[in-house]
Each structure stands twice: as structure tokens, then as C-alpha cells.
Write an enzyme that holds these catalytic residues in place. Structure first.
Site, PDB file in Angstrom:
ATOM      1  N   GLU A 143      -1.419  -3.976  -4.177  1.00 22.18           N
ATOM      2  CA  GLU A 143      -2.621  -3.191  -3.890  1.00 22.18           C
ATOM      3  C   GLU A 143      -3.589  -3.942  -2.981  1.00 22.18           C
ATOM      4  O   GLU A 143      -4.065  -5.024  -3.339  1.00 22.18           O
ATOM      5  CB  GLU A 143      -3.348  -2.841  -5.191  1.00 22.18           C
ATOM      6  CG  GLU A 143      -4.626  -2.041  -4.960  1.00 22.18           C
ATOM      7  CD  GLU A 143      -5.428  -1.829  -6.229  1.00 22.18           C
ATOM      8  OE1 GLU A 143      -6.241  -0.882  -6.256  1.00 22.18           O
ATOM      9  OE2 GLU A 143      -5.265  -2.594  -7.195  1.00 22.18           O
ATOM     10  N   GLU A 246      -9.949   5.152 -11.778  1.00 23.69           N
ATOM     11  CA  GLU A 246     -10.367   3.777 -12.018  1.00 23.69           C
ATOM     12  C   GLU A 246     -11.820   3.614 -11.576  1.00 23.69           C
ATOM     13  O   GLU A 246     -12.124   3.023 -10.540  1.00 23.69           O
ATOM     14  CB  GLU A 246      -9.457   2.791 -11.274  1.00 23.69           C
ATOM     15  CG  GLU A 246      -9.684   1.349 -11.712  1.00 23.69           C
ATOM     16  CD  GLU A 246      -8.840   0.354 -10.933  1.00 23.69           C
ATOM     17  OE1 GLU A 246      -8.386  -0.629 -11.534  1.00 23.69           O
ATOM     18  OE2 GLU A 246      -8.650   0.554  -9.713  1.00 23.69           O
TER      19      GLU A 246
END
Length: 275
Positions: A143, A246
Site C-alpha cells: 500500500e 478506514e
């Protein structure tokens, strides 16, 4: 509409971690993700998933010494043994939780180290880990993260992440595309969704409002539009991943907690119900 997963490390902070599974299910989520499961026995988490009809869709491999400031080991020369131990532990948890994907944090670029030196370690570690993940039938995710939230983080851009995935060439190595991080570092998020989602290299999406990282209906990004872009590209390309929520609830632990801030989800077609 995309399939939304509740990130239990950030959502429901008003509850103890193990009680967040039930809260997420009651709010209509069918999938969950979080940073790390290792403080709890895998059997206990598996029981919470089963009793609440939830699917574990993502968690992170061990990041090293989190309390000391480590944010992943993958790019750190000299930490290869600890990195491999962490991958083995993560894959054991993935098997116990029936989780199809694990995120491997790149780590912080060591002070004074040439970026190419760290990159060589990063690529070698990912190549090894992807082979292990392939044996386990699990996708390994990398990521790009913005350096405002994590100063010094090694991997920041979508184009670099995708280039590394292509270079390694494992079908089990994919990119975790967080729209929040992408907006802060690069912008042009809708076009990047159109560019990268059809490639087969995106294993997971994540969302949060920019810049405060609150609910996606707070801030500068038009998520109702972006969800339409994701839907259109998914219909054309066959992408069937999850979108992880998130973000830090703006209401936090005040009356109503996380659930009170889910109006953005309830306002979607079918109230955000998952297919």
C-alpha cells in the site's frame, strides 16, 4: 454499489475491540478489516466472525516494533529474518480466519540510506513473501501511504507500487489502493481508479474523508461520484474487491458513536446493503 468492510481498528472506538464485530454486523457490514489480530487468539476472532456472520477481508502482517515507531519491515536491510517470521505468522492467522488477503507494510526509509538500497531489499522481500502467499492461496498487498500520516514511509505512489507488482510478476502480489492516501499524494483519483482497477493488480480499496480522515462525506472528496466510478469500472472489468472504511469517526465516543456517523452509507442505494 461496492462491498464495504468496516475497519475495526478505527471504527467503533467507543467499544472494546472484540465487541466491535457485533456492532459492525448490526450496522449492516458483512466484511471487516483491521490493522493487526495478533493480540488475540485466532480462534477467538474466528468465533466473533462466525457468530456475527462476518467475513474477514484483510489485516496487516506484523509491522516490527510498532511501539518503537516501526511501520513495517519489508524495506529494511538486516531485518529479513524478522520479516519472514512475520509473514509466516500472518499466513497462519489468514488460514485460521479464512482471510484471502494480507497487507505488508513497506516500512520507513532509514535515515541516510539510499532509496535504491531500501528498494532492493523491499523487492527481494516481496518476491519471497509472494511465493509463500501463493502456496497459501492468499493475496499479498502493498500500500502506498502518504508521508503526512506516516513521515518517511517508503512507498507513496500508485505508479511505483504497480511497477513493482509488474516487475515481480506474481499473481498473488497486488496493490492496496487507498483513495485517501492517493488524494493527498497525487490527486486525480477518479482517473487512477479508471487506470488501475481494470489491470487486475488492485486487490483492495480503502476510503476516508480528506484531509481529516473522518467519514467519507466530510471533506474535499466527492465519494458519491467515486462510488459510481468504481461501479462502472467494476462492471466493465469484473473487479469484485472490497472497499475498506478506514476512517476515524468524527463523532468518536460521543452519543451515538460510530453508528451515528453512518449516514453516508445509509444514503446509498439500498442503504448501502451488500450484494
Amino acid at each position: 454499489m461496492p462491498r464495504f468492510a468496516a475497519n475495526l481498528s478505527m471504527l467503533y472506538p467507543e467499544l472494546d475491540f472484540l465487541d466491535r464485530f457485533e456492532a459492525a454486523a448490526q450496522d449492516g457490514f458483512q466484511g471487516v478489516e483491521y490493522l493487526f489480530p495478533y493480540a488475540y487468539p485466532a480462534a477467538e476472532i474466528a468465533a466473533r466472525l462466525k457468530s456475527n456472520g462476518l467475513q474477514q477481508v484483510l489485516f496487516n502482517a506484523p509491522p516490527g516494533d510498532w511501539e518503537a515507531g516501526e511501520r513495517g519491515l519489508a524495506c529494511l536491510p538486516g531485518r529479513e529474518a524478522a520479516f519472514r517470521e512475520g509473514i509466516a505468522r500472518a499466513l497462519d492467522y489468514a488460514a485460521a480466519l479464512d482471510c484471502p488477503r494480507v497487507h505488508v507494510m513497506a516500512g520507513l526509509l532509514p535515515a541516510g540510506m539510499a532509496r535504491e538500497t531500501a528498494k532492493a531489499t523491499y523487492v527481494a522481500n516481496l518476491r519471497w513473501a509472494a511465493a509463500e502467499a501463493e502456496k497459501a492461496g492468499v493475496d499479498l498487498l502493498m500500500e502506498p501511504i502518504n508521508t503526512r500520516d506516516i513521515p518517511g514511509f517508503f512507498l507513496n505512489r500508485q505508479d511505483e507500487a504497480h511497477a513493482i507488482v509488474e516487475a515481480i510478476g506474481s499473481p498473488r502480489l497486488k496493490v492496496q489502493f487507498d483513495l485517501y492516501h492517493c488524494q493527498i499524494v497525487e490527486g486525480d483519483v477518479a482517473m487512477k481508479i479508471r487506470q488501475y482497477l481494470p489491470t487486475g493488480r488492485v486487490g483492495h480499496l480503502q476510503i476516508a474523508g480528506v484531509p481529516e480522515r473522518h467519514e467519507p462525506d466530510v471533506g474535499e472528496m466527492n465519494y458519491s461520484y467515486l462510488f459510481g466510478v468504481i461501479d462502472a469500472v467494476s462492471a466493465q472489468s469484473g473487479w469484485e474487491g472490497w472497499v475498506g472504511c478506514e476512517y476515524r469517526p468524527a463523532r468518536g465516543a460521543v452519543a451515538g458513536g460510530t453508528s451515528a456517523g453512518l449516514g453516508w452509507l445509509r444514503s446509498l442505494p439500498n442503504g448501502g446493503a451488500q450484494a
